[in-house]
Design an enzyme around this catalytic site. Sequence first.
Site, mmCIF file in Angstrom:
data_model
loop_
_atom_site.group_PDB
_atom_site.id
_atom_site.type_symbol
_atom_site.label_atom_id
_atom_site.label_comp_id
_atom_site.label_asym_id
_atom_site.label_seq_id
_atom_site.Cartn_x
_atom_site.Cartn_y
_atom_site.Cartn_z
ATOM 1 N N GLU A 183 6.446 22.755 -2.375
ATOM 2 C CA GLU A 183 6.756 21.369 -2.776
ATOM 3 C C GLU A 183 7.087 20.502 -1.568
ATOM 4 O O GLU A 183 8.055 19.741 -1.572
ATOM 5 C CB GLU A 183 7.940 21.361 -3.753
ATOM 6 C CG GLU A 183 7.672 22.120 -5.029
ATOM 7 C CD GLU A 183 8.819 22.042 -6.043
ATOM 8 O OE1 GLU A 183 9.898 21.525 -5.704
ATOM 9 O OE2 GLU A 183 8.608 22.476 -7.192
ATOM 10 N N GLU B 31 5.179 27.738 -10.104
ATOM 11 C CA GLU B 31 6.461 27.602 -10.793
ATOM 12 C C GLU B 31 6.159 27.039 -12.173
ATOM 13 O O GLU B 31 5.481 26.013 -12.281
ATOM 14 C CB GLU B 31 7.428 26.655 -10.050
ATOM 15 C CG GLU B 31 7.951 27.255 -8.763
ATOM 16 C CD GLU B 31 8.928 26.348 -8.014
ATOM 17 O OE1 GLU B 31 9.585 25.498 -8.649
ATOM 18 O OE2 GLU B 31 9.019 26.515 -6.792
#
Length: 905
Positions: free
Chosen positions: A501, A594
């Site tokens: 991220e 995720e």
Amino acid sequence: MRGSYNGCGLNVLSLLIFVLSQFVEGFSVENYVQKPAPGPIGRERIDLNRGWRFLRSTTNPDNLIYDERPDTLISNETVILKPWILPSANNFINDPAKQHERPDGNPGSEVPFVQGSFDDSEWDIVNLPHDWAIKGPFYTEEDAIVGGGMGRLPIHGISWYRRKLSLDRADKGKSIYLDIDGAMSYAMVWLNGNLVGGWPFGYSSFRLDLTPYLKAGEDNQLAIRLDNPTDSSRWYPGGGIYRNVWLTKVNPTHVAQWGTFVSTREVSSQSAEVDIVVDVENNGDTDSKVAVSTDIHAFDAVTGKAGDKVAEFQREVVHLDAGQKISINSSTTVENPQLWGPLPAKTPYLYIAVTKLFDKHKAIDTYETRFGIRSLTFDGERGLSVNGEHIRIQGVNQHHDLGALGAAFNTRAAERQLENLQNLGCNAIRMAHNPPATELLDLTDRMGFLVIDESFDCWEREKTANDYHLLFPDWHEPDLRSFIRRDQNRPSVIAWSVGNEVGEQYTEEAGAALAQKLHDIAHEEDPTRPATASMNYAKPNMSFPHAVDLISLNYQGEGIRDTPPYDGLEGITTPPLYPGFHKEFPEKLMFGSETAATLSTRGTYLFPVTNESSAPALDKEGGGGDPVSRRVSAYELYTAEFGSSPDKVFATQDDYPYVAGEFVWAGWDYLGEPEPYYLARSSYFGIIDLAGFRKDSYYLYQSRWRPDLRIAHILPHWNWPDRLGQVTPVHVFSAADEAELFLNGVSQGRQTKEASNYRFRWDDIVYRPGELLVTTYKDGEEWANSTVRTTGEAGQLRLTADRTDIRADGNDLSFVTLEVLDNEGNLVPSADNTTMFSLSGPGEIVATDNGDPADMVSFATTERKAFNGYALAIVRAKVDSSGTIILRATGMGFQHAEVILQSEV
Ligand SMILES: *[C@@H]1O[C@H](CO)[C@@H](O)[C@H](O)[C@H]1NC(C)=O
Ligand SMILES: *[C@@H]1O[C@H](CO)[C@@H](O)[C@H](O)[C@H]1NC(C)=O
Ligand SMILES: *[C@@H]1O[C@H](CO)[C@@H](O)[C@H](O)[C@H]1NC(C)=O
Ligand SMILES: *[C@@H]1O[C@H](CO)[C@@H](O)[C@H](O)[C@H]1NC(C)=O
Ligand SMILES: *[C@@H]1O[C@H](CO)[C@@H](O)[C@H](O)[C@H]1NC(C)=O
Ligand SMILES: *[C@@H]1O[C@H](CO)[C@@H](O)[C@H](O)[C@H]1NC(C)=O
């Protein structure tokens, strides 16, 4: 000699990846063992974990610092050591022009702590692995110096670790290295008052050459300084030398650090081609000539024993000038190989390559490399195949801490985590978000998990003021290369993730160029595995995904804030992006790196319950959250604002069968990141709570991941004296396709599970005490039944150990569960009474916990409230003292409970 990556393979579908191994440098598998095993000839690897003196200070006691940092005031007396530390990275910087030259001088030498004459007898005595912060106390105030994000524990400050090293006469002429597996953070090392070097990134393993600074005898003073800033992380980092430390003694000509790379090609059950690269280095002052040979043996990771020899590489003779490093390639064939593959479908067979260096006919070094023989195929349509067979990725994300034990690595604690995950049906772990302990990878290799091995949570763009972005410019190359060289032989590692991220998703071409650069470094090091970076923002039409081999989506796959219950929340809204990415990158394997981010507090149920299948946890009626108790309802429907329930994730994965699978956020709860209640200490994301107790979601995942397991799990519990006559929904998790619920013998209706439904739910049940029974059916046959009863008052305690026989090695642990029961032996599901643990015999209570993210009582105490019926005590045997250990629990005026453990040397 790390081969340059040949560009074609990965951009084309079906990249074949082959495996590898793990290096052991002649030491046994288990880190329980304290003494060096009778070492392989020519090489000693000595455990340096015991007997350190330790000092921590929250102010700078020595005026040293690695470099200027946002949180520090530099005075004209502060000495900046960065120029002397950077050369420690040189072996991992490929362009000689970018390598660092050590400046003159010996900064820090006047600091008393680095000197042998300094009296440290007042300092604490500690053993490694050590996490100075875990004993607390927790900071509970709103504006604490370390807030909820980092676990409210005192991780910050400067610390010194000191101990003596002795050098035998037999060590004269050897090369002697200090190997530190992990120190949090900004490690700098002095020996006998000389600055040797250091390594700032707390998750990296590193080696320093002590040879020039050692002197004969027992009086060598080693001193290690750490500096752990606040605001350095989005979760609990721990503080201290939290992984193992070793002293490696070798002949000046020896196999280099992480000096083998074993890979396999053309793998079938009939044969496999095995390639090896051996790096030999001459650290001495004169040239040398050695013969290099490597044999391959079968390897039993449980016993640590090598079996029969199955193949050998051709022996080669090499000449090395003083200071030279040479790489040797060789290939061989293993006939009828036993292939490595993940459980339960496959078996994780291992091999060991034993490399020997000979000076004339005398063996002068032995270096062992564990590896596996396997092939991997990454395919945009078919997902992942191992040895030609499709394996669906049923994975979880795991942080590095071990709950009440903190960041200090412990093999048994990690094994317990993996055992619970394997029982869940999990076959894959994403190491979120930094290099894990090497012993954890020993376990994943041996237990048969697939691993995404991840290096960084940020690059140039910061997430917190003192995070890795400060180090990135100087250290991304050495941190990434050393990480890959360390782990490249692991059969469990299937892919590298170079970022999580990262902020560079937002910077268009510049961000994508940086992604490409890190991707290319990964391929230079290891041409056999794909490199990826997870994307929670980048879209199919951006440049960023072109720089990754696998499409790794955090939350974007199933969509973010894209359904009505999430309307009106701040933040990006994203429809399910699996189809968009698949269209743009049809050849690239895609998975949820995720997923979920479902929130729940074990055993806690709040009413009313949402009628939706996924909803944000909010502090309002039906929102599932209680800001006062800091608890989130465990109906497993409530999520972080960016998250989705397991049900919503399953539905999306089923809609797009080309998706290779998922890594749930998260497997176990972890310290820090207590979304949505940052006054708490630990996360609400886990399928398993911080203490190791299963949440309801455990059974939801188990019913999907192990569809042959005959279970039917009912929630909630049925003790609701205040809810008489009120609607109290009942949900059941099972792989069955039909279910009938009975309350006190009266049917509440039979349900058939529709497509895209992953649970049975009776949302209109009116509470009356008694018994809930569910009977389930699959394909018309009886499947599984279960019952939940209203219990009596708490009346007794029970203690149960996960293992009653433990090794007296100072590391092995028994995890003992306390249950509060009624007089019939039923767990009292809301019991929160306080228990005192006490122990007699050659052991100690290391920590206690109960899994409640909002419990701010130090883990180091022996007095612990039960939480929803359970508490945990962690017992360690004392070193070298066999005997009977008795753990007792008392409290609540009941008869005490006890459990008997045996420790054995
Ligand atoms: C040695 O291996 C490297 C990379 O693995 C490769 O580039 C090189 O061609 C190999 N050399 C020989 C002689 O096989
Ligand atoms: C550091 O600065 C202070 C005041 O600014 C001055 O008094 C002192 O002499 C300086 N010390 C050194 C070592 O330059
Ligand atoms: C990329 O796609 C998004 C929708 O996913 C769209 O809003 C955006 O305008 C597109 N950008 C470009 C440069 O095409
Ligand atoms: C849940 O209830 C609300 C309010 O009664 C209603 O608008 C919504 O459609 C319901 N949702 C579902 C999935 O039944
Ligand atoms: C499940 O419960 C039903 C109804 O009480 C009973 O008929 C059946 O035998 C039970 N099955 C099992 C496997 O216990
Ligand atoms: C246990 O705790 C409950 C609620 O906190 C309390 O009502 C009860 O009296 C306690 N039981 C004992 C035996 O201390």
